[in-house]
Structure formats: C-alpha cells, structure tokens
Design a protein around this motif. Structure first.
Motif, PDB file in Angstrom:
ATOM      1  N   VAL A  80       0.711  -1.304  -0.274  1.00  0.00           N
ATOM      2  CA  VAL A  80       0.192   0.083   0.176  1.00  0.00           C
ATOM      3  C   VAL A  80       1.143   1.822   0.040  1.00  0.00           C
ATOM      4  CG1 VAL A  80      -1.687   1.730   1.043  1.00  0.00           C
ATOM      5  CG2 VAL A  80      -1.908  -1.125   0.919  1.00  0.00           C
ATOM      6  N   GLU A  81       1.576   1.622   1.148  1.00  0.00           N
ATOM      7  CA  GLU A  81       2.785   2.574   0.938  1.00  0.00           C
ATOM      8  C   GLU A  81       3.904   2.453   0.943  1.00  0.00           C
ATOM      9  OE1 GLU A  81       1.438   5.786   0.143  1.00  0.00           O
ATOM     10  OE2 GLU A  81      -0.422   5.397   0.928  1.00  0.00           O
ATOM     11  N   LEU A  82       5.045   3.305   0.366  1.00  0.00           N
ATOM     12  CA  LEU A  82       6.103   3.459   0.559  1.00  0.00           C
ATOM     13  C   LEU A  82       6.628   4.730   0.997  1.00  0.00           C
ATOM     14  CD1 LEU A  82       8.774   2.064   0.686  1.00  0.00           C
ATOM     15  CD2 LEU A  82       9.018   2.066  -1.964  1.00  0.00           C
ATOM     16  N   ALA A  83       7.142   4.842   1.847  1.00  0.00           N
ATOM     17  CA  ALA A  83       7.875   6.422   2.190  1.00  0.00           C
ATOM     18  C   ALA A  83       8.833   6.796   2.243  1.00  0.00           C
ATOM     19  CB  ALA A  83       6.952   7.243   3.115  1.00  0.00           C
ATOM     20  N   VAL A  84       9.539   7.662   1.550  1.00  0.00           N
ATOM     21  CA  VAL A  84      11.346   7.416   2.537  1.00  0.00           C
ATOM     22  C   VAL A  84      10.939   9.368   2.479  1.00  0.00           C
ATOM     23  CG1 VAL A  84      14.322   7.740   1.861  1.00  0.00           C
ATOM     24  CG2 VAL A  84      12.372   5.514   1.018  1.00  0.00           C
ATOM     25  N   HIS A  85      12.252   9.257   3.662  1.00  0.00           N
ATOM     26  CA  HIS A  85      12.307  11.159   3.454  1.00  0.00           C
ATOM     27  C   HIS A  85      13.186  11.377   2.818  1.00  0.00           C
ATOM     28  CE1 HIS A  85      13.768  14.413   5.753  1.00  0.00           C
ATOM     29  NE2 HIS A  85      12.868  14.364   6.809  1.00  0.00           N
ATOM     30  N   PRO A  86      13.043  12.270   2.187  1.00  0.00           N
ATOM     31  CA  PRO A  86      13.308  13.604   1.302  1.00  0.00           C
ATOM     32  C   PRO A  86      15.098  13.181   1.224  1.00  0.00           C
ATOM     33  CG  PRO A  86      11.425  14.684   1.084  1.00  0.00           C
ATOM     34  CD  PRO A  86      11.671  13.529   2.659  1.00  0.00           C
ATOM     35  N   LEU A  87      15.689  13.167   2.016  1.00  0.00           N
ATOM     36  CA  LEU A  87      17.129  13.824   3.028  1.00  0.00           C
ATOM     37  C   LEU A  87      17.778  12.148   2.646  1.00  0.00           C
ATOM     38  CD1 LEU A  87      17.155  15.963   5.697  1.00  0.00           C
ATOM     39  CD2 LEU A  87      17.620  16.489   3.689  1.00  0.00           C
ATOM     40  N   TYR A  88      16.568  10.602   2.214  1.00  0.00           N
ATOM     41  CA  TYR A  88      17.097  10.097   2.620  1.00  0.00           C
ATOM     42  C   TYR A  88      17.324   9.391   1.349  1.00  0.00           C
ATOM     43  CZ  TYR A  88      18.586  10.499   7.218  1.00  0.00           C
ATOM     44  OH  TYR A  88      19.219  10.499   9.021  1.00  0.00           O
ATOM     45  N   ARG A  89      16.413   9.578   0.777  1.00  0.00           N
ATOM     46  CA  ARG A  89      16.605   9.160  -1.160  1.00  0.00           C
ATOM     47  C   ARG A  89      17.616   8.518  -1.365  1.00  0.00           C
ATOM     48  NH1 ARG A  89      11.053  12.582  -2.030  1.00  0.00           N
ATOM     49  NH2 ARG A  89       9.545  11.543  -0.592  1.00  0.00           N
ATOM     50  N   ASN A  90      17.220   7.962  -2.840  1.00  0.00           N
ATOM     51  CA  ASN A  90      18.214   7.019  -3.564  1.00  0.00           C
ATOM     52  C   ASN A  90      19.540   6.777  -2.679  1.00  0.00           C
ATOM     53  OD1 ASN A  90      17.371   8.002  -5.778  1.00  0.00           O
ATOM     54  ND2 ASN A  90      17.603  10.032  -5.679  1.00  0.00           N
TER      55      ASN A  90
END
Length: 124
Positions: A80-90
């Motif tokens: 349903v959901e996947l969220a990664v804080h913008p500072l930790y993406r990629n």
C-alpha cells in the motif's frame, strides 16, 4: 504510529493518519520502519491482505477479467505505502523497505498500484 505520521507530511504534504488507522485493522496488516541512529524515521512501508470491499481491490477487480482476477487478486498481498524521507532518497532505503516488508509474506501474489506519472515509483 505517531512517528510515522510525522514523515508522511514531509513526503506527501498531507496526513495518511485516518487511512493508516483503518488499514492497520485489515487482515494481514504488516509494516516496516527504518530509523536513523538518532532515532528519526528514514522511511516506512506497509500493506495487508487484499480482500473484496477494499478500495484498490475493488478498483482493480472492475478492470480485469475473471481469469486475471483469479490469478492476481485471490490470495494477494497489497503493497500500500512506501515513503522515504527526502534527505534519504536514492540510498537504497526504498528497496530495503520493500524487501523487509515482503519478507515472510505467504500470499501467492503481491500487487502495488501507483500513479502512472510517478516516475520515482516506476524507477524503483
């Protein structure tokens, strides 16, 4: 759950509180959270067993044949959901959140829906 709700606004600019509370009562609900060494949430993922009467289950079932329904939605886990804080993406956290959430899922299939223009989701 309160800590998860802090990151949802940073990722989507809105709260998923009501939806998360509702979904946490669904059969097969499971979640996975990654924390930084400081205790901040880096990201989270969750899903549950897909069943008739649930929004995406019914939405998908209206668009597929009976054969496709039997293949994909009978005994299905809905991611349903996947969220990664913008500072930790990629940095590989999305992949880790997916793999850990699905570890041990016994359903025959897993489905994930996303917007057709969400390039980040498609790339992941």
């Amino acid at each position: 759950m309160v800590r998860v709700l802090k990151i949802d606004k940073q990722v989507w600019n809105h709260s998923i509180k009501e939806r998360l509370i509702k979904h946490s009562n669904y059969k097969g609900f499971r979640d996975y959270v990654i924390n930084s060494v400081e205790g901040d949430i880096i990201g989270f993922s969750y899903g549950y067993t897909s069943s008739p009467g649930q929004y995406y289950h019914d939405l998908i079932s209206n668009e597929v044949s009976q054969i496709e329904y039997d293949k994909w939605l009978v005994d299905c886990f809905e991611f349903v959901e996947l969220a990664v804080h913008p500072l930790y993406r990629n940095q590989g956290y999305g992949k880790l959140l997916i793999n850990e959430l699905l570890r041990g899922v016994k359903n025959r299939t897993v489905v994930l829906t996303t917007q057709s223009n969400d390039q980040s989701a498609h790339n992941l």
